[in-house]
Every structure is written in C-alpha cells, then in structure tokens.
Design an enzyme around this catalytic site. Structure first.
Site, PDB file in Angstrom:
ATOM      1  N   CYS A   1       0.692  -1.147   0.038  1.00 34.11           N
ATOM      2  CA  CYS A   1       0.125   0.043  -0.016  1.00 34.11           C
ATOM      3  C   CYS A   1       0.870   1.271   0.098  1.00 34.11           C
ATOM      4  O   CYS A   1       2.113   1.000  -0.292  1.00 34.11           O
ATOM      5  CB  CYS A   1      -0.950   0.127   1.179  1.00 34.11           C
ATOM      6  SG  CYS A   1      -0.046  -0.087   2.962  1.00 34.11           S
ATOM      7  N   THR A   2       0.391   2.414   0.147  1.00 31.86           N
ATOM      8  CA  THR A   2       1.276   3.563   0.212  1.00 31.86           C
ATOM      9  C   THR A   2       2.273   3.754   1.017  1.00 31.86           C
ATOM     10  O   THR A   2       3.426   3.817   0.774  1.00 31.86           O
ATOM     11  CB  THR A   2       0.197   4.999   0.359  1.00 31.86           C
ATOM     12  OG1 THR A   2      -0.825   4.645  -0.837  1.00 31.86           O
ATOM     13  CG2 THR A   2       0.951   6.190  -0.164  1.00 31.86           C
TER      14      THR A   2
END
Length: 312
Positions: free
Chosen positions: A178-179
C-alpha cells in the site's frame, strides 16, 4: 533542501488505551510548530501525514520520542515547495485505518515485513500472489508489475474481495503493499486470521520502496497517489503531473483536463455524469471562494470539502 517543506507520513500500531488524553498535547505540539495536516488517534495506534519546516518535523518526532510507545514510530519523508495541507487536525477514531472487521489487531498478529531491497525478489516468485490493497483510483495511476487490483472503492471492501477470490488452501504465499505500509499491515493481520499461512507486506509501503530502490531496478510502474495536495509522486518522490478532482477525488491527468467534461474544482470525465446536483453546487461555491481568495492573495478558504458529502 533546507527551504523545502518536509512532508512526513507516519503511523504505528501500538496499544494506546489513553489515546483520548493524547489528543490535546499532540495538537498543541503541531500548532506550536506551525505543522499542517491530520493525525488520527485510536486505541490501536496513530496514523497520518503532516508537513512543516525541517525544524518543525524534528520537534514533532522529539515529542513522540518522549513516549516509549511512540519513540520508534514509522515515518517516511518527502519534500515539496509549497505547503500541501490547509488545516491542522488531530482526530479520535475507532480505527486508524478502517477495515471494519472486529478482532483484527496488528498489535497481536501481523504478517512478515519485507524490506524494500528484498521486495523485488519476493514478488518475482511465481508462487507469490501479489495484491494491491489500495483503492481503484490509486491503482489506476500506478502499481507493481503483476499486482492484482481488487478494484475496491474503500478499504472496507477488501475483506469481501478476499473471501470471494482467494482460498488459503490454494494461495499459499501472499504479498501485499500500500502507500505507506499501514493498510497492508492491517490487511496482513486479517489474512492470517482467515487462515492464510505465509503473508508478507512491504515495510514502509510504496513510498519507502521508491525512496530506497534505484529507478533502474524498479518493478514499480507509473506514479504513486498520495493523500495531500501533491496528488501523486514520481519514482524520485518529486511531485507528479496529476491534479485531483475535488468532486470525486479521482486523480486527473493532463489529458483529463483537456476534456469538455472537466470543470476546475467541480467535475471531471470520471464523475461529470454521476454527481448529485447538491454536490455539484457545493463544489461550484467552493471553487468560487478559492478563486476569490487567490485573486485577493489570501489563504485558502477553510470550508467543508464537497467530497465529504459522499463520505458519510
């Protein structure tokens, strides 16, 4: 680099039974140092992205180090020329990232952290199922080679997608990203609870990978969406070319901005035919106030973002 604004994405899953009492001193620290952005506090930990001068961010990190539970808080830094946030907030939440599944607790159980320099080797294994845990509009502008896109609108939809598409008896190795690392860390806790045995997640997320892995070795393709006014960053963490539609939150490209359906601050090709009139009117009024403030060389007007009308 000293005159640049420092953007710090930070989080930590840690038991904070007194999280409500932490709100005021944390908010005061942000205000005293001129730091903008939003931090979330919950019993399961802390999460958010803030920005300020080098000295200001250092002061915030020093404040965290006074509490043994937060001393080693995970944080990633990038830089920009202008302040990417308008407000300063510390919010109290049930979860610092909302999955909506009772009993999922990364403080009790979590997958195997994979350092950025080891990530390429892991995802090159044909037996590894690579899953992007982000939302569809984030995935659309950039992801890792070979990653599965669950096409979720929010993180809450991730458990349903897993149950519908994956089987612990067939999918023995799962890697997620994810980010900044927080969603995939929580997703790893959920996956383990569902019976998946080998669950890996990218430590520090995409942002740490882009920071540490040389561009000539990268398996990342495209830009990375970020939750501030930069909208996206490139592999060198410089600001990308995307803007963001204030009505639907979708990132919009240079080509999108040439469309007849693009109206600055009001609509874009992704949402022009689906926006409720109430949202459209709020967006028009907000854009009018922004342009008026800009013409008067005044700060960005503080008001409700029309996007929030669809986020109840």
């Amino acid at each position: 680099m000293t005159d640049k604004i420092v953007v710090a994405a930070l989080y930590k899953f840690v038991s904070l039974p007194d999280y409500q009492a932490l709100r005021e001193p944390l908010l005061q620290t942000l205000l005293d140092n001129g730091i903008k952005g939003t931090l979330l506090l919950a019993e399961e930990g802390i999460n958010g992205t803030v920005s300020g001068s080098r000295a200001a961010i250092d002061a915030l990190l020093a404040w965290f180090r006074q509490d043994a539970r937060l001393a080693d808080i995970d944080h990633k830094e990038s830089y920009c020329d202008e302040q990417p946030f308008y407000r300063t907030k510390v919010k109290l939440k049930k979860e610092i990232v909302t999955l909506g599944v009772p009993g999922v607790d990364p403080n009790q159980r979590v997958g195997t952290y994979v350092e950025p320099q080891d990530w390429n080797a892991l995802i090159s294994d044909p037996e590894v199922l690579l899953i992007d845990t982000r939302n569809d509009y984030e995935v659309a502008i950039g992801t890792f080679e070979g990653a599965i896109d669950p096409k979720t609108k929010s993180f809450r939809e991730f458990p349903e997608y897993v149950k519908a598409h994956f089987d612990p008896s067939k999918h023995k190795k799962v890697a997620m990203f994810c980010t900044g690392g927080i969603r995939c860390e929580k997703a790893s806790s959920y996956m383990l609870g569902e019976g998946f045995e080998e669950v890996y997640h990218l430590k520090g997320g995409i942002l740490k990978y882009l920071e540490e892995v040389p561009q000539e070795q990268t398996k990342w393709r495209g830009d990375c969406f970020v939750f501030d006014n930069r909208v996206t960053v490139r592999h060198d963490l410089s600001e990308g070319d995307y803007d963001q539609c204030h009505a639907c939150r979708n990132p919009i490209s240079v080509e999108d901005r040439q469309s007849e359906y693009y109206s600055p601050g009001v609509s874009c090709p992704h949402c022009w035919d689906s926006l409720p009139e109430k949202t459209r009117e709020s967006a028009r009024e907000r854009q009018k106030q922004i342009e008026l403030a800009r013409a008067r060389n005044q700060p960005h007007p503080i008001g409700r973002d029309p996007r929030q009308l669809n986020e109840a």
